[in-house]
Structures are given as structure tokens and as C-alpha cells.
Design a protein around this motif. Structure first.
Motif, PDB file in Angstrom:
ATOM      1  N   ASP A  36       0.817  -1.212   0.000  1.00  0.00           N
ATOM      2  CA  ASP A  36       0.000   0.000   0.000  1.00  0.00           C
ATOM      3  C   ASP A  36       0.859   1.274   0.000  1.00  0.00           C
ATOM      4  O   ASP A  36       0.744   2.112   0.890  1.00  0.00           O
ATOM      5  CB  ASP A  36      -0.963  -0.001   1.191  1.00  0.00           C
ATOM      6  N   PRO A  37       1.712   1.448  -1.015  1.00  0.00           N
ATOM      7  CA  PRO A  37       2.624   2.599  -1.023  1.00  0.00           C
ATOM      8  C   PRO A  37       1.903   3.918  -1.291  1.00  0.00           C
ATOM      9  O   PRO A  37       0.945   3.984  -2.058  1.00  0.00           O
ATOM     10  CB  PRO A  37       3.562   2.275  -2.186  1.00  0.00           C
ATOM     11  N   ILE A  38       2.366   4.961  -0.629  1.00  0.00           N
ATOM     12  CA  ILE A  38       1.890   6.320  -0.872  1.00  0.00           C
ATOM     13  C   ILE A  38       3.110   7.231  -0.911  1.00  0.00           C
ATOM     14  O   ILE A  38       3.976   7.145  -0.027  1.00  0.00           O
ATOM     15  CB  ILE A  38       0.921   6.806   0.224  1.00  0.00           C
ATOM     16  N   LEU A  39       3.168   8.086  -1.918  1.00  0.00           N
ATOM     17  CA  LEU A  39       4.210   9.101  -1.955  1.00  0.00           C
ATOM     18  C   LEU A  39       3.825  10.164  -0.940  1.00  0.00           C
ATOM     19  O   LEU A  39       2.750  10.762  -1.027  1.00  0.00           O
ATOM     20  CB  LEU A  39       4.328   9.698  -3.358  1.00  0.00           C
ATOM     21  N   ALA A  40       4.677  10.388   0.035  1.00  0.00           N
ATOM     22  CA  ALA A  40       4.414  11.374   1.092  1.00  0.00           C
ATOM     23  C   ALA A  40       5.510  12.436   1.043  1.00  0.00           C
ATOM     24  O   ALA A  40       6.329  12.456   0.128  1.00  0.00           O
ATOM     25  CB  ALA A  40       4.377  10.675   2.450  1.00  0.00           C
ATOM     26  N   GLY A  41       5.498  13.318   2.022  1.00  0.00           N
ATOM     27  CA  GLY A  41       6.561  14.307   2.119  1.00  0.00           C
ATOM     28  C   GLY A  41       6.279  15.589   1.367  1.00  0.00           C
ATOM     29  O   GLY A  41       5.131  16.000   1.188  1.00  0.00           O
ATOM     30  N   THR A  42       7.335  16.209   0.892  1.00  0.00           N
ATOM     31  CA  THR A  42       7.251  17.568   0.354  1.00  0.00           C
ATOM     32  C   THR A  42       6.867  17.650  -1.111  1.00  0.00           C
ATOM     33  O   THR A  42       6.240  18.618  -1.526  1.00  0.00           O
ATOM     34  CB  THR A  42       8.595  18.294   0.550  1.00  0.00           C
ATOM     35  N   ILE A  43       7.229  16.667  -1.897  1.00  0.00           N
ATOM     36  CA  ILE A  43       6.952  16.734  -3.337  1.00  0.00           C
ATOM     37  C   ILE A  43       5.447  16.699  -3.622  1.00  0.00           C
ATOM     38  O   ILE A  43       4.959  17.509  -4.413  1.00  0.00           O
ATOM     39  CB  ILE A  43       7.750  15.661  -4.100  1.00  0.00           C
ATOM     40  N   PRO A  44       4.668  15.842  -2.992  1.00  0.00           N
ATOM     41  CA  PRO A  44       3.226  15.847  -3.276  1.00  0.00           C
ATOM     42  C   PRO A  44       2.537  17.181  -2.975  1.00  0.00           C
ATOM     43  O   PRO A  44       1.568  17.531  -3.640  1.00  0.00           O
ATOM     44  CB  PRO A  44       2.674  14.743  -2.369  1.00  0.00           C
TER      45      PRO A  44
END
Length: 184
Positions: free
Chosen positions: A39-47
Motif C-alpha cells: 500500500d505505497p503512498i508518496l508522502a513528504g514535500t513533493i506531493p
């Protein structure tokens, strides 16, 4: 309020130039597909478009078996430049972190037993997204400027908001958004 847009990285294709570059990287290298069962999710500053030049692609994952996750990560990414796999404890949670580079982009894959949408990285991103929506472009630029000066993301937000305690905890306090909207 739904944050489903963050569930599918296609939103990056319509974003800032750097978000579009990240999307191209994800289409060229199937990083998310390789992590699909976690269940990957791109998190952090770029999104949320507050990244700076050296910001990494933070992919958070949830695993049921630490050994299976470590094996899958090693199998999928060990050939990438600078690959490192770390087994650690963060906030009293067993955590696996893999770091590597893909075409010059630093990537960090972060896994815990906690479902991705309940992990602090996701919660912080959502709160920061709401704050950016609330305070607007000038606020976003101030966050970026603090990051360029060496601030980590959560401390940058805390400084701008006048939060004096631990920024990682303060940003997760219930009612933060509504209490700040009264000060706008």
C-alpha cells in the motif's frame, strides 16, 4: 474531506515542473508497482509542492511481515545507486528504511506495521497540505525559504505558525487547523 488524490500518483503529471519530473521517473521506473502489495503512498514535500532541490521521494508502506518487506525491497531496489537498508525503531515502531538513488533522485522507502494512512508521515503531509491551502502561496513560499535555510519541514511550519513545542507532535494535535483559522 477526501485526500484520495494522494492515493494515485497521476496527480503529479498536472503539477509543478518538479512534480511532473517525479511523475516521469515513476512512469519510467515502476517503483510504486513493485511496492503495490505494501500500500505505497508518496508522502513528504513533493506531493504538496514544498520541495527543494535536494528533496527526496518519500514512499511510505505498510507491511505485515518485516522479513517479507525487507526481502521485497532488497530484490526490487538493491541494484540502484547507494542502496542501503536499515532496520530501526521510530516512535516505538519497528521500521524498515531503504535509501537509494534513481536517475539522480534520492528515494526513501519507509515501512512500518502501521497502515500507510495512519503513519505520521502521511498525517503530517495532510495537515501541511491543509495549512498550505488555508494560508496560500505566500505561506508556501515562506516554508520553502525556511527549508532552503536548513529547516526540516515540520519545524519550518511550526516556526511560521508560532508553535513552540515539538513540531512533530504539535502538527498532529486535534483542532490545530480550526484554531489557526481563527487567527487568520
Amino acid at each position: 474531506m477526501s485526500f484520495a488524490k494522494f492515493d494515485d500518483i497521476r496527480y503529479l503529471a498536472r503539477g509543478s515542473p518538479r512534480q511532473q519530473q517525479a511523475y516521469q521517473l515513476f512512469t519510467q521506473y515502476p517503483l510504486m508497482k513493485l511496492l503495490q502489495k505494501f500500500d505505497p503512498i508518496l508522502a513528504g514535500t513533493i506531493p504538496i509542492n514544498i520541495d527543494i532541490e535536494n528533496s527526496d521521494l518519500d514512499i511510505i508502506c505498510c507491511f505485515n511481515s518485516k522479513a517479507d518487506f525487507k526481502n521485497a525491497i532488497a530484490l526490487a531496489f538493491s541494484d540502484f545507486e547507494g542502496f542501503q537498508l536499515t532496520d530501526t525503531v521510530i516512535n516505538q515502531q519497528e521500521t524498515i528504511v531503504a535509501a537509494f538513488s534513481v536517475d539522480g533522485w534520492p528515494v526513501e522507502v519507509f515501512g512500518q506495521y502501521i497502515p500507510t494512512r495512519q503513519q505520521n508521515a502521511y498525517k503530517h503531509m495532510i495537515v501541511e497540505y491543509l495549512l498550505l491551502e488555508h494560508y496560500g502561496e505566500s505561506f508556501r513560499q515562506q516554508v520553502i525559504e525556511l527549508k532552503k535555510q536548513g529547516y526540516k519541514t515540520e519545524p519550518a511550519f511550526a516556526r511560521l505558525l508560532g508553535l513552540n513545542a515539538d513540531p512533530y507532535l504539535e502538527l498532529l494535535k486535534p483542532g490545530l487547523i480550526s484554531s489557526l483559522s481563527n487567527k487568520k
